[in-house]
Design an enzyme around this catalytic site. Structure first.
Site, PDB file in Angstrom:
ATOM      1  N   CYS B  41      43.792  43.777  48.229  1.00 52.70           N
ATOM      2  CA  CYS B  41      42.824  43.865  47.128  1.00 52.70           C
ATOM      3  C   CYS B  41      43.464  43.572  45.772  1.00 52.70           C
ATOM      4  O   CYS B  41      42.762  43.336  44.801  1.00 52.70           O
ATOM      5  CB  CYS B  41      42.211  45.252  47.073  1.00 52.70           C
ATOM      6  SG  CYS B  41      41.052  45.544  48.394  1.00 52.70           S
ATOM      7  N   CYS B 112      39.972  49.932  37.573  1.00 51.40           N
ATOM      8  CA  CYS B 112      41.268  50.635  37.567  1.00 51.40           C
ATOM      9  C   CYS B 112      41.056  52.138  37.370  1.00 51.40           C
ATOM     10  O   CYS B 112      41.763  52.956  37.964  1.00 51.40           O
ATOM     11  CB  CYS B 112      42.163  50.091  36.452  1.00 51.40           C
ATOM     12  SG  CYS B 112      42.601  48.366  36.681  1.00 51.40           S
TER      13      CYS B 112
END
Lengths: 401, 294
Positions: B41, B112
């Site tokens: 990913c 994030c």
């Protein structure tokens, strides 16, 4: 902070001599080259001189040079005119690793009923001519491919591709944006029908490009309007840009014989990094590459983090990681090469120019090991005690299209 | 170049609490880690927690992150945020709080902060022995196959961050950022959640109005409100299409109306009743209202 610019495949510094050549055309010589008076006419003369320098760089006729606004316009025009010239053929061949300004035009033509073959590349970024031979048919209108890849620098066997295209009666377009000024180009006795150049990749300013069109080609203009460029590209000329590109071409032609300096510095950088840093490797063919480009994958760390770390030292490079692009997918070029994920996300491109110095290369060699070590210390994959790096993570799920 | 805040850059260049926590079998102390993401990913986080068992409290938190500038900064921010909290307090930390601690993140980098929150949850669940649901085996529950993202996860991020577009969902958890075949599904989810939210909000508002008033609406209040909504909100829409509506009577929760003009002869008058009139009155006046034409 002093900038160390190693991102020359993105754009280049405008050569000071180019700026000097352009300046009068931004101030005193502002006439329109299409005007009938002497004031405009002298500008027209300067454009002719610039065209001559481009013709020399390409070893082509002046009449075969069309000035455009950029590489994207040249590539768009080339594909559209090639398809218009052979309307009864409905097949295009290109590669998976082209610039988006080729890929996206091809995709648009797919929606209009054309079939497009996207040739794959191998682990070293090279295409397979047998795949091209198997794909080409009497229905193939156009083979469009880059001369050298912008991310890896891998150079394709252009004349062999052209020979296959010509044998099938297809038009052959080459995106030579990364090659002009780095490798000798000669359109004489070439199989190339159409060829693209972008000014800002060879130390001219942004906003100026060239499309080479072989004499006798049934050209269909993309921009219609006035009679500029002999009716093949309407719009008042970007005079300072053309003058600048002419000067840049003149210098590039001269500098080609010194390209070994860039190659030597590139190799110094490449070998220096490989010898100082463990677990990294070159992405791309070891020899069939541009003299100024190296793309290196640093395992277990991510490209944007490397770039921001380099940025702290004023070092400019580029990465194919997803996080640098705003996209969620890493570089389509590196994916097409089937790189393992351990390398894919941590790949950095350094691209040099004739302005690159040994001291700059040495500075990169000085700081890069520390940057990589720091990020690897942060990474959970470097010492994968918990076995997080599963088999599925190590290899790419499928090649990109 | 991303427009990162000073805080993001500071925590990237000088991260706090990096590394692992060794399990040294100290009495009354537990060490656990949770992890999310993968090298495929492009980002992954392993969050280590040192927990004081008796107090259920996080004594120390450290991170190991594979990812970009904002992934590393978000991980570091998370460890700063949770040190000293009880596990229950830590579980209330949202990705939005992580982003806020950093002075904000570019929207394309919000995933994030989500990664931080999920690693925290994974670590605490692991410590508590709670099985985290895996949806990979369930056909249909996995919405984005490229990034392996399930419907509950997408729902949660939409609701917690008040997301309204597919692009935002991709920015927050990457779902839809691969082949794109799930984009329509994500859009449907967004619409469904918005509809649920609107209905809930109407119900809550109506209930609140009653509670605040401490008394149910009187018949007079109810009729007045219905009349007001019909006049101000329903009639202008119907009039624009050549129709009209008139309030005939209100019997308990049954609102009787007369459809007029184009609405009177319209083949989709039932739809008009239910969607244009009844749902509006339920939302604005009382959720229990039923509209009938007479």
């Amino acid at each position: 902070m002093t900038v160390i610019y190693l991102d020359n495949n993105a754009t280049t510094k405008v050569d000071p001599a180019v700026i000097d050549a352009m300046l009068p055309y931004l101030s005193e010589y502002y006439g329109n080259p299409s005007s009938m008076h002497t004031f405009g006419g002298q500008v027209g003369k300067a454009i002719r001189d610039a065209r001559s320098h481009l013709a020399q760089l390409l070893n082509a006729e002046e009449s075969e040079i069309i000035f455009t606004s950029c590489g994207t316009e040249s590539n768009n025009t080339a594909i559209r005119t090639a398809l218009a010239a052979q309307p009864d053929r409905r097949h295009i061949i290109t590669t998976q690793v082209e610039h988006p300004c080729v890929l996206n035009v091809c995709k648009q033509f797919e929606k209009q009923g054309y079939t497009v073959t996207y040739l794959s590349v191998d682990r070293q970024g090279q295409i397979d001519l047998l795949e091209l031979e198997a794909a080409i048919t009497g229905n193939t209108a156009l083979v469009t491919t880059m001369y050298a890849n912008n991310e890896t620098g891998v150079v394709f066997p252009i004349e062999q591709i052209g020979a296959i295209a010509k044998a099938a009666g297809a038009i052959f377009h080459v995106d030579a944006v990364q090659v002009a000024g780095k490798l000798p180009l000669s359109m004489k006795d070439s199989t190339i029908d159409l060829l693209t150049i972008s000014g800002h990749k060879l130390h001219a300013p942004k906003g100026i490009g060239v499309l080479y069109v072989r004499r006798g080609f049934r050209f269909r203009a993309f921009l219609l309007g006035g009679h500029q460029e002999r009716g093949r590209r309407a719009g008042t000329e970007n005079v300072p840009g053309i003058i600048g590109l002419g000067k840049a071409a003149e210098i590039a032609n001269f500098e080609l014989k010194y390209m070994h300096r860039e190659t030597r510095l590139r190799d110094r950088l490449e070998q220096g990094l490989l010898s100082r840093i463990a677990d990294c490797e070159i992405n791309g063919h070891p020899t069939q590459r541009l003299p100024n480009t190296t793309n290196i994958g640093f395992k277990y760390i991510e490209g944007e983090a490397i770039l921001f770390s380099l940025n702290q030292y004023g070092i400019c490079a580029s990465s194919g990681s997803a996080c640098t692009s705003g996209s969620l997918e890493p570089s389509h070029v590196l994916r097409a090469m089937g790189l393992p994920y351990t390398i894919l996300h941590g790949s950095i491109r350094f691209s040099l120019s004739r302005f690159t110095t040994e001291a700059e290369v040495d500075r990169v060699l000085e700081v890069m090991p520390g940057i990589v070590n720091r990020l690897r210390e942060l990474s959970p994959f470097t010492s994968d005690a918990a076995g997080w790096l599963q088999e599925r993570d190590m290899t790419i799920a499928g090649a990109a299209t | 170049m991303w427009d990162y805040t000073e805080k993001v850059l500071d925590l990237f260049y000088n991260p706090k609490n990096q590394g692992a926590i060794a399990a040294d079998n100290e009495s009354g102390i537990a060490v656990v880690f949770g992890e999310v993401g993968s090298i495929a990913c492009g980002d992954a986080l392993r969050l280590h927690l040192k927990i004081e068992i008796a107090q259920d409290k996080i004594l120390d938190a450290r991170f190991q992150t594979f990812g970009c500038t904002s992934a590393i900064a978000s991980s570091s921010a998370l460890t700063e945020l949770i040190k000293g909290l009880t596990l229950d307090e830590a579980l209330k930390i949202t990705n939005r709080e992580i982003a806020d601690y950093l002075g904000g993140l570019p929207e394309a980098k919000m995933h994030c902060s989500v990664m931080g929150q999920e690693a925290l949850e994974a670590a605490i669940y692991k410590y508590r022995g709670i099985e985290v649901e895996h949806h990979e085996e369930e056909e249909g529950a996995l919405v984005c196959r490229c990034f392996g993202i399930s419907e509950p996860k997408i729902r949660r991020v939409i609701i917690e961050n008040d997301l309204t577009t597919v692009e935002q969902v991709s920015n927050y958890i990457k779902a839809g950022g691969g082949c794109g075949s799930c984009l329509a599904g994500i859009e449907d989810l967004i619409q469904a959640i918005q509809a649920e939210k609107a209905a809930t909000s109407a119900r809550v508002n109506a209930e609140l109005a009653i509670v605040l008033d401490d008394r149910p609406l009187t018949t007079l209040q109810k009729i007045n409100l219905i009349q007001q909504v019909l006049t101000e909100e329903v009639r202008p829409v119907l009039l624009a299409d050549g129709g009209d509506v008139e309030l005939y009577d209100v019997k308990d929760d049954v609102v009787q109306v007369i459809l007029k003009g184009a609405c009177g002869s319209c083949s989709s008058s039932t739809t008009t009743l239910k969607i244009a009139i009844e749902s509006r009155l339920k939302e604005r006046v009382l959720p229990s209202l039923v509209v009938e034409a007479v």
